[in-house]
Structure formats: structure tokens, C-alpha cells
Design a protein around this motif. Sequence first.
Motif, PDB file in Angstrom:
ATOM      1  N   LYS A  93       1.193  -0.904  -0.196  1.00 24.84           N
ATOM      2  CA  LYS A  93      -0.360  -0.127  -0.115  1.00 24.84           C
ATOM      3  C   LYS A  93       0.837   1.339  -0.293  1.00 24.84           C
ATOM      4  O   LYS A  93      -0.060   1.899  -0.775  1.00 24.84           O
ATOM      5  CB  LYS A  93      -0.636   0.095   1.128  1.00 24.84           C
ATOM      6  N   ASN A  94       1.649   0.927   0.762  1.00 21.53           N
ATOM      7  CA  ASN A  94       2.760   1.989   0.676  1.00 21.53           C
ATOM      8  C   ASN A  94       3.530   2.524  -0.469  1.00 21.53           C
ATOM      9  O   ASN A  94       3.783   3.723  -0.676  1.00 21.53           O
ATOM     10  CB  ASN A  94       3.505   2.440   2.230  1.00 21.53           C
ATOM     11  N   TYR A  95       4.164   1.905  -0.466  1.00 21.55           N
ATOM     12  CA  TYR A  95       4.962   1.873  -2.328  1.00 21.55           C
ATOM     13  C   TYR A  95       4.133   2.736  -3.160  1.00 21.55           C
ATOM     14  O   TYR A  95       4.538   2.887  -3.851  1.00 21.55           O
ATOM     15  CB  TYR A  95       4.765   0.304  -2.820  1.00 21.55           C
ATOM     16  N   LEU A  96       3.032   2.829  -2.869  1.00 27.03           N
ATOM     17  CA  LEU A  96       2.479   3.511  -4.189  1.00 27.03           C
ATOM     18  C   LEU A  96       2.798   5.054  -4.158  1.00 27.03           C
ATOM     19  O   LEU A  96       2.982   5.518  -4.969  1.00 27.03           O
ATOM     20  CB  LEU A  96       0.446   3.526  -4.192  1.00 27.03           C
ATOM     21  N   PHE A  97       3.084   5.439  -3.095  1.00 29.07           N
ATOM     22  CA  PHE A  97       3.844   6.742  -2.931  1.00 29.07           C
ATOM     23  C   PHE A  97       4.839   6.651  -2.354  1.00 29.07           C
ATOM     24  O   PHE A  97       6.060   7.930  -2.239  1.00 29.07           O
ATOM     25  CB  PHE A  97       3.043   7.424  -1.719  1.00 29.07           C
ATOM     26  N   ALA A  98       6.088   5.633  -3.631  1.00 32.87           N
ATOM     27  CA  ALA A  98       7.928   5.921  -2.939  1.00 32.87           C
ATOM     28  C   ALA A  98       8.068   6.801  -3.749  1.00 32.87           C
ATOM     29  O   ALA A  98       9.410   7.310  -3.521  1.00 32.87           O
ATOM     30  CB  ALA A  98       8.142   5.162  -3.530  1.00 32.87           C
ATOM     31  N   GLY A  99       7.567   7.670  -5.552  1.00 32.26           N
ATOM     32  CA  GLY A  99       7.989   8.274  -6.077  1.00 32.26           C
ATOM     33  C   GLY A  99       8.694   7.718  -7.231  1.00 32.26           C
ATOM     34  O   GLY A  99       8.578   8.094  -8.464  1.00 32.26           O
TER      35      GLY A  99
ATOM     36  N   ALA B 196      12.513   3.868  -5.809  1.00 29.00           N
ATOM     37  CA  ALA B 196      12.555   3.904  -4.399  1.00 29.00           C
ATOM     38  C   ALA B 196      11.703   2.392  -4.195  1.00 29.00           C
ATOM     39  O   ALA B 196      11.797   2.659  -2.829  1.00 29.00           O
ATOM     40  CB  ALA B 196      11.980   5.290  -3.726  1.00 29.00           C
ATOM     41  N   VAL B 197      11.366   2.528  -5.079  1.00 26.45           N
ATOM     42  CA  VAL B 197      10.044   1.049  -4.274  1.00 26.45           C
ATOM     43  C   VAL B 197      11.400  -0.398  -3.970  1.00 26.45           C
ATOM     44  O   VAL B 197      11.162  -1.206  -2.711  1.00 26.45           O
ATOM     45  CB  VAL B 197       8.800   0.389  -5.084  1.00 26.45           C
TER      46      VAL B 197
ATOM     47  N   MET C 131      13.307  -3.955  -0.570  1.00 27.42           N
ATOM     48  CA  MET C 131      14.930  -4.497   0.107  1.00 27.42           C
ATOM     49  C   MET C 131      15.276  -4.725   1.614  1.00 27.42           C
ATOM     50  O   MET C 131      15.042  -5.731   2.383  1.00 27.42           O
ATOM     51  CB  MET C 131      16.149  -4.287  -0.726  1.00 27.42           C
ATOM     52  N   LEU C 132      14.835  -3.448   1.991  1.00 30.15           N
ATOM     53  CA  LEU C 132      14.985  -2.886   3.230  1.00 30.15           C
ATOM     54  C   LEU C 132      13.965  -3.665   4.360  1.00 30.15           C
ATOM     55  O   LEU C 132      14.205  -4.602   5.521  1.00 30.15           O
ATOM     56  CB  LEU C 132      15.211  -1.041   3.827  1.00 30.15           C
ATOM     57  N   TYR C 133      12.781  -3.396   4.283  1.00 28.33           N
ATOM     58  CA  TYR C 133      11.744  -4.892   4.250  1.00 28.33           C
ATOM     59  C   TYR C 133      12.228  -5.643   4.405  1.00 28.33           C
ATOM     60  O   TYR C 133      12.340  -6.115   5.597  1.00 28.33           O
ATOM     61  CB  TYR C 133       9.889  -4.551   3.872  1.00 28.33           C
ATOM     62  N   SER C 134      12.693  -6.178   3.234  1.00 25.26           N
ATOM     63  CA  SER C 134      13.057  -7.837   3.577  1.00 25.26           C
ATOM     64  C   SER C 134      14.437  -7.912   4.555  1.00 25.26           C
ATOM     65  O   SER C 134      14.448  -9.090   5.505  1.00 25.26           O
ATOM     66  CB  SER C 134      13.743  -8.097   1.904  1.00 25.26           C
TER      67      SER C 134
END
Length: 102
Positions: A56-62, A66-67, A72-75
Motif C-alpha cells: 500500500k505504501n509503495y504507491l507513494f514511493a515516488g 525507491a520501491v 529490500m529494506l523491509y526484507s
Amino acid sequence: MSVQCQQVLPQSSIGKALAYSIKRWDKLSAYAHSGILLPDNNKIEDSVRPVALGRKNYLFAGSHKAVRQSAMLYSLLGTCKLNNINPQTWLTDVIRKSLIIL
């Protein structure tokens, strides 16, 4: 349970639920006999919740870059959590070591 099933209308919500359960009773109650199975899937639900929130948040990553970086960081942070590693300690160590290499 079959007694309760006879006391409700077959097409009611509870009647349908009871009929469903009776047909599958052996499989539904298998966890009680095995000792290793759990009656719910809360652990799995909890593990995929950050992925759903991230999506949901990736929609606004730019940007796509960035996504990818966020994913990668989430993982990496999710891996820390699964292995009971403090993410702040791990990230500090990785950054410190990468600065030494540079």
C-alpha cells in the motif's frame, strides 16, 4: 454438533456454517490430535502483514527504484525479526563495516 444443526434452518448462516463444519470435522479437528498443528494461522498472518502494508505504501514511493530499495529494506528488517536480531544493532554494524571498506 449435529443436534444444533437440526435446530437451525439449513439455509441460515449458522445452518450453512454447521453443515460445512460437520462435513469437514475430521480435518477441522486434526490439530487437536496432532500436537504440532495450530488451530489458527495468526503467525503467518502476522508475518505477511508488513508486506501488505508495504504494498500500500509503495504507491507513494515516488519511483520504481525507491520501491525496490524499500522492499529490500523491509526484507532485511523482516529477516532480523525472524532471527531475533535487533535491527538497529544489525544496521549500525552493517553501516560501520561498509564505511571501513570504503
